[in-house]
Design a protein around this motif. Sequence first.
Motif, PDB file in Angstrom:
ATOM      1  N   LEU A 111       0.966  -1.173   0.011  1.00  0.00           N
ATOM      2  CA  LEU A 111       0.103  -0.177  -0.002  1.00  0.00           C
ATOM      3  C   LEU A 111       0.861   1.565  -0.235  1.00  0.00           C
ATOM      4  N   PHE A 112       2.349   1.013   0.121  1.00  0.00           N
ATOM      5  CA  PHE A 112       2.757   2.251   0.340  1.00  0.00           C
ATOM      6  C   PHE A 112       3.796   2.061  -0.581  1.00  0.00           C
ATOM      7  N   ILE A 113       3.448   1.541  -1.095  1.00  0.00           N
ATOM      8  CA  ILE A 113       4.297   1.503  -2.854  1.00  0.00           C
ATOM      9  C   ILE A 113       3.705   1.829  -3.588  1.00  0.00           C
ATOM     10  N   ALA A 114       2.238   1.742  -3.305  1.00  0.00           N
ATOM     11  CA  ALA A 114       1.261   1.448  -4.519  1.00  0.00           C
ATOM     12  C   ALA A 114       0.903   3.285  -3.916  1.00  0.00           C
ATOM     13  N   GLY A 115       0.971   4.256  -2.391  1.00  0.00           N
ATOM     14  CA  GLY A 115       0.522   5.202  -2.162  1.00  0.00           C
ATOM     15  C   GLY A 115       2.009   6.569  -2.912  1.00  0.00           C
ATOM     16  N   ALA A 116       3.430   6.469  -3.020  1.00  0.00           N
ATOM     17  CA  ALA A 116       4.145   6.689  -3.577  1.00  0.00           C
ATOM     18  C   ALA A 116       3.888   6.493  -5.110  1.00  0.00           C
ATOM     19  N   GLN A 117       3.663   5.696  -5.757  1.00  0.00           N
ATOM     20  CA  GLN A 117       3.470   5.335  -7.240  1.00  0.00           C
ATOM     21  C   GLN A 117       2.701   6.714  -7.532  1.00  0.00           C
ATOM     22  N   ALA A 118       0.971   6.466  -6.950  1.00  0.00           N
ATOM     23  CA  ALA A 118      -0.110   7.436  -6.929  1.00  0.00           C
ATOM     24  C   ALA A 118       0.522   9.240  -7.150  1.00  0.00           C
ATOM     25  N   ALA A 119       1.268   9.034  -6.247  1.00  0.00           N
ATOM     26  CA  ALA A 119       2.536  10.362  -6.004  1.00  0.00           C
ATOM     27  C   ALA A 119       2.795  11.294  -7.310  1.00  0.00           C
ATOM     28  N   LEU A 120       3.799   9.964  -7.593  1.00  0.00           N
ATOM     29  CA  LEU A 120       4.610  10.483  -8.559  1.00  0.00           C
ATOM     30  C   LEU A 120       4.014  10.252  -9.794  1.00  0.00           C
ATOM     31  N   ASP A 121       2.591   9.847 -10.109  1.00  0.00           N
ATOM     32  CA  ASP A 121       2.147   9.964 -11.142  1.00  0.00           C
ATOM     33  C   ASP A 121       1.411  11.295 -11.386  1.00  0.00           C
ATOM     34  N   LEU A 122       0.843  11.912 -10.164  1.00  0.00           N
ATOM     35  CA  LEU A 122      -0.091  12.722  -9.782  1.00  0.00           C
ATOM     36  C   LEU A 122       1.089  14.344 -10.437  1.00  0.00           C
ATOM     37  N   ALA A 123       1.900  14.061  -9.900  1.00  0.00           N
ATOM     38  CA  ALA A 123       3.743  14.604  -9.973  1.00  0.00           C
ATOM     39  C   ALA A 123       4.103  14.843 -11.318  1.00  0.00           C
ATOM     40  N   ARG A 124       3.555  13.871 -11.685  1.00  0.00           N
ATOM     41  CA  ARG A 124       4.493  13.807 -13.425  1.00  0.00           C
ATOM     42  C   ARG A 124       2.633  14.743 -14.120  1.00  0.00           C
TER      43      ARG A 124
END
Length: 167
Positions: free
Chosen positions: A86-99
């Motif tokens: 879940l932490f990795i999924a959240g980090a990926q979501a943050a990166l996707d949003l930042a991009r």
Amino acid sequence: MSHKILVSACLLGRPVRYNGSAKTLAHAALDAWQREGRVVAICPELSGGFSVPRPAAEIAQSQSGDAVLAGAAHVIDEYGADVSALFIAGAQAALDLAREHDCRFALLIDGSPSCGSRFIYDGTFSGHKFAGEGVTAALLRANGIEVFADWEIDVLAARLAQIDSPY
């Protein structure tokens, strides 16, 4: 040019932390960035699938977010459950949003197993901190986004003024 800034939602007064609280950051620069439409809010833990409230979690064995991303460490909640995915999924979501919003900067709450960028807790749930970064901070940095802790807002403001200046 006005660069966008990914900001931990708890710093904006949203009650998204594990215990249902916020960590509102009252600062003139943050207020100005919000008025200018530069702030992109996220709570990586909610984006990863957690709810509010949720059990406290820490990265085990004094490891850091980069070790979690590499599969060499785990995020464990206070009951012993491995919540790394879940932490990795959240980090990926943050990166996707930042991009998606072309954020080159992030202002994140320090100490969190997601957003900590200068210190995190050592995995013993005893309140001991050490120099390290959370999973989201590590992934953002690995992808070229400059990450600042909440207490470094003046440093971020100076950095933005430097690159936004026409001179």
